[in-house]
Enzyme design. Sequence first.
Site, PDB file in Angstrom:
ATOM      1  N   GLU A 160      73.680 -56.772 -61.194  1.00 16.54           N
ATOM      2  CA  GLU A 160      74.470 -57.942 -60.821  1.00 16.54           C
ATOM      3  C   GLU A 160      73.953 -58.548 -59.513  1.00 16.54           C
ATOM      4  OE1 GLU A 160      78.910 -57.618 -62.130  1.00 16.54           O
ATOM      5  OE2 GLU A 160      78.304 -55.680 -61.280  1.00 16.54           O
ATOM      6  N   LYS A 191      85.245 -64.222 -63.268  1.00 16.34           N
ATOM      7  CA  LYS A 191      83.931 -63.638 -63.542  1.00 16.34           C
ATOM      8  C   LYS A 191      83.790 -63.513 -65.060  1.00 16.34           C
ATOM      9  CE  LYS A 191      81.163 -59.699 -61.987  1.00 16.34           C
ATOM     10  NZ  LYS A 191      81.176 -58.483 -61.141  1.00 16.34           N
TER      11      LYS A 191
END
Length: 126
Positions: free
Chosen positions: A21, A99
């Site tokens: 990420e 997200k």
Amino acid sequence: MDKIYINGLEIFAYHGVNPEEKEEGQPFVLDITMEADLSKARHSDQLSDTVNYAAVRKTVQRVFTAEKFDLIERAAQAACDGVLAEHPRVERVTVLLKKPQAPMNAQFDYVAAEVTEKRREGGGGL
């Protein structure tokens, strides 16, 4: 108190606890609600009497991408802090940080955290 909204602001950033990420990044979507006294702007029709949402967008984009946070809660707090620090008319700000590509082995629309921060007594930011 009056409100100004910026909804669905997509920003590509590198937040998350997983190494990929922070390396590959992903899109985040922010819904921002700002509370302010806009009575002067309602009568004057002058940009200088309101909260300039274009300037707020620039602030949020800059602070949101300046660091790589593990938690979306911390990233949302950074956005709130930036708005209060740079936009003195804003008395209270809420950031709903979504997200949509969180690394979970499941079907979902998004995970999110919502943070609200208000200006402290005596003016100034946090």
